[in-house]
Design an enzyme around this catalytic site. Structure first.
Site, PDB file in Angstrom:
ATOM      1  N   HIS A 135      40.825  39.798  39.591  1.00 30.09           N
ATOM      2  CA  HIS A 135      41.809  40.761  40.089  1.00 30.09           C
ATOM      3  C   HIS A 135      42.896  40.831  39.020  1.00 30.09           C
ATOM      4  O   HIS A 135      43.221  39.814  38.404  1.00 30.09           O
ATOM      5  CB  HIS A 135      42.523  40.278  41.351  1.00 30.09           C
ATOM      6  CG  HIS A 135      41.668  40.006  42.550  1.00 30.09           C
ATOM      7  ND1 HIS A 135      41.050  38.817  42.759  1.00 30.09           N
ATOM      8  CD2 HIS A 135      41.380  40.774  43.627  1.00 30.09           C
ATOM      9  CE1 HIS A 135      40.398  38.853  43.911  1.00 30.09           C
ATOM     10  NE2 HIS A 135      40.573  40.031  44.458  1.00 30.09           N
ATOM     11  N   ASP A 145      45.318  37.999  39.278  1.00 29.49           N
ATOM     12  CA  ASP A 145      44.865  36.621  38.991  1.00 29.49           C
ATOM     13  C   ASP A 145      45.217  36.236  37.568  1.00 29.49           C
ATOM     14  O   ASP A 145      45.548  35.097  37.278  1.00 29.49           O
ATOM     15  CB  ASP A 145      43.330  36.477  39.052  1.00 29.49           C
ATOM     16  CG  ASP A 145      42.722  36.940  40.339  1.00 29.49           C
ATOM     17  OD1 ASP A 145      43.411  36.891  41.356  1.00 29.49           O
ATOM     18  OD2 ASP A 145      41.539  37.340  40.302  1.00 29.49           O
ATOM     19  N   ASP A 185      36.543  32.927  56.425  1.00 32.95           N
ATOM     20  CA  ASP A 185      35.882  33.096  55.130  1.00 32.95           C
ATOM     21  C   ASP A 185      36.106  31.817  54.316  1.00 32.95           C
ATOM     22  O   ASP A 185      37.034  31.738  53.521  1.00 32.95           O
ATOM     23  CB  ASP A 185      36.552  34.310  54.457  1.00 32.95           C
ATOM     24  CG  ASP A 185      35.724  34.930  53.357  1.00 32.95           C
ATOM     25  OD1 ASP A 185      34.555  34.551  53.197  1.00 32.95           O
ATOM     26  OD2 ASP A 185      36.256  35.816  52.663  1.00 32.95           O
ATOM     27  N   GLU A 195      33.218  46.349  48.834  1.00 30.87           N
ATOM     28  CA  GLU A 195      32.816  45.023  49.326  1.00 30.87           C
ATOM     29  C   GLU A 195      33.153  44.929  50.813  1.00 30.87           C
ATOM     30  O   GLU A 195      34.310  44.683  51.177  1.00 30.87           O
ATOM     31  CB  GLU A 195      33.545  43.940  48.525  1.00 30.87           C
ATOM     32  CG  GLU A 195      33.130  42.536  48.926  1.00 30.87           C
ATOM     33  CD  GLU A 195      33.840  41.460  48.109  1.00 30.87           C
ATOM     34  OE1 GLU A 195      34.001  41.633  46.884  1.00 30.87           O
ATOM     35  OE2 GLU A 195      34.240  40.449  48.699  1.00 30.87           O
TER      36      GLU A 195
HETATM   37  C1  XLS Z   1      37.913  38.297  50.079  1.00 32.42           C
HETATM   38  C2  XLS Z   1      37.074  38.947  49.079  1.00 32.42           C
HETATM   39  C3  XLS Z   1      37.703  39.065  47.706  1.00 32.42           C
HETATM   40  C4  XLS Z   1      36.945  40.070  46.887  1.00 32.42           C
HETATM   41  C5  XLS Z   1      37.691  40.600  45.711  1.00 32.42           C
HETATM   42  O1  XLS Z   1      37.451  37.896  51.136  1.00 32.42           O
HETATM   43  O2  XLS Z   1      35.842  38.299  49.038  1.00 32.42           O
HETATM   44  O3  XLS Z   1      37.770  37.828  47.082  1.00 32.42           O
HETATM   45  O4  XLS Z   1      35.721  39.569  46.463  1.00 32.42           O
HETATM   46  O5  XLS Z   1      38.839  41.246  46.075  1.00 32.42           O
HETATM   47 NI    NI Z   2      34.339  38.627  47.642  1.00 30.97          NI
HETATM   48 NI    NI Z   3      35.426  36.958  50.778  1.00 35.73          NI
END
Ligand code: XLS
Ligand code: NI
Ligand code: NI
Length: 437
Positions: A100, A103, A306, A231
């Site tokens: 990101h 980051d 998560d 995603e």
């Molecule tokens: C969060 C997501 C994040 C994405 C990128 O749950 O997995 O890390 O992969 O923004």
């Molecule tokens: Ni992710």
């Molecule tokens: Ni994730």
């Protein structure tokens, strides 16, 4: 100067090795189904967990030992982290990384300063890529950490936040292109809601689509040719995230005329949060021509969030590789370890153990999947199960030669349907077990 002085370059030593810092299965040049493991697996290290994660959780701050961190978020420490990252990735022998914008570089006091910080780190990332041959699998923008995104980014009730997000993604796209990034990812972050009582659902979805259309326009304008990847994730941090799962996201993309411009980056832990298996999400994406890349991790089924653990389960990696091999590879995509070491695994060497094990689990999964495909047993079982569609009335229905009336005539004459045969689930699971080794 070395940041991991005690860790040598990780060698491949073969399946009999007991060296915990050696690959037992990941042999990059070994060929499987005519392609090298390196080409099949396209592993990526993720910058946020591996180089920014300190192990904090809701009950306490991070306690990871990272001798190169000076406790500041300065540009100097951001630049030093680039050296840490490339030493780590070179020792691992991994071909890609993902990040990101926030980051790699810290935010300044306004957008101009923030972009300047980013440019300074990107320059160093570019040099490090050229020196090591390590490439960028994908870039993305963090549109969720800063307080301005409290109500979301493109779905915020605050129009200025939409504008800020547009400016941020514009820059992130430019930077990804500059670094030769092969894809660009959109994870929804706070694009969702916590309570419907204060939410204009229709307006937020319209804004999300508008934002993605603008991103597509800008991509074309600057000539960025890599795939755009959504995603999906059902919730966390919001109660309901708009890109819930692959099926839901595909419906959204189709509804707004965006489906030709996007594919999916499918994450294991997000699949299970949506109460799907990873196999389901991958297959659903793949049969719709939408499987672009994978965030390879795993969740803890006893915990409802998560947890982003490293994948080590061979059933998972074999099934993932079966779907990927089945569609002839991920193209520009890859396997990104969106995973973090446990808070209890706080030493730098644990970062190596985590990646070595996950890479090996995928290399083994690849070999298992290739063996299953070579024998063809599973495909035979499945095609036989649907045999009634290959001739007679089944083939006629598929060819569009029937309607309700003709089928009624057919069944009145026949009297009853042919007998069903067993699904043989237990036998099939036993067969799969023969390959898991
Ligand atoms: C969060 C997501 C994040 C994405 C990128 O749950 O997995 O890390 O992969 O923004
Ligand atoms: Ni992710
Ligand atoms: Ni994730």
């Amino acid at each position: 100067m070395s940041f991991f002085p005690d860790v040598p370059k990780i060698p491949y030593e073969g399946s009999e090795s007991t060296n915990p810092l050696a690959y037992r299965h990941y042999n990059p040049d070994e060929r499987v189904e005519g392609r090298s493991m390196r080409e099949h697996l396209r592993f990526a290290v993720c910058y946020w967990h591996t180089f920014r994660g300190m192990g904090g959780d809701p009950f306490g701050p991070g306690c990871a030992v990272r001798p190169w961190e000076d406790g500041t978020d300065s540009l100097d420490s951001a630049l030093r982290r680039v050296d840490v990252a490339f030493e780590f990735m070179e020792k691992l022998g991994v071909p890609y990384y993902c990040f990101h914008d926030r980051d790699v570089a810290t935010e300044g006091k306004n957008l101009t300063e923030t972009n300047k910080n980013l440019d300074a780190v990107v320059k160093k990332l570019k040099e490090s890529q050229a020196r090591t041959g390590i490439k960028l699998l994908w870039g993305t923008a963090n549109l969720f950490s800063n307080a301005r995104f409290v109500h979301g980014a493109s779905t915020s009730c605050n129009a200025d936040v939409f504008a800020y997000s547009a400016a941020q993604v514009k820059k992130a796209l430019e930077v990804t292109k500059e670094l030769g990034g092969e894809n660009y990812v959109f994870w929804g972050g706070r694009e969702g809601y916590v309570t419907l009582w204060n939410t204009d659902l229709k307006r937020e979805l319209d804004h999300l689509a508008k934002f993605l259309h603008m991103a597509v326009d800008y991509k074309k304008k600057i000539g960025f040719t890599g795939p755009f990847l959504i995603e999906p994730k059902p919730h966390e941090p919001t109660s309901h995230q708009y890109d819930f799962d692959c099926a839901n996201s595909l419906a959204f993309l189709r509804g707004y005329g965006l489906d030709k411009e996007f594919k999916f980056n499918v994450e294991t832990n997000h699949a299970t949060l949506a109460r799907h298996t990873m196999g389901h999400e991958l297959t659903y994406a793949s049969i719709n021509g939408m499987l672009g890349s994978v965030d390879a991790n795993r969740g803890d089924l006893l915990l409802g969030w998560d947890t982003d653990q490293f994948p080590t389960d061979l059933y998972l990696t074999a099934q993932t590789m079966l779907v990927i091999l089945g569609q002839g590879g991920l193209g520009a995509g890859g396997l990104n370890f969106d995973a973090k070491v446990r808070r209890e695994s706080f030493e730098p060497v644990d970062l190596f153990h985590a990646h070595v094990g996950a890479m090996d689990a995928f290399a083994q999964g690849l070999k298992i999947a290739a063996a299953i495909r070579k024998d063809g047993l599973l495909t035979d079982i499945v095609s036989k199960r649907y045999g009634s569609w290959d001739s007679g009335v089944g083939a006629e229905i598929e060819a569009g030669k029937h309607d309700f009336s003709s089928l009624e005539t057919y069944m009145l004459k026949k009297g009853d349907a042919d007998k069903n045969v067993s699904g043989r689930q237990e036998m099939i699971e036993n067969i799969i077990n023969r390959y898991i080794r």
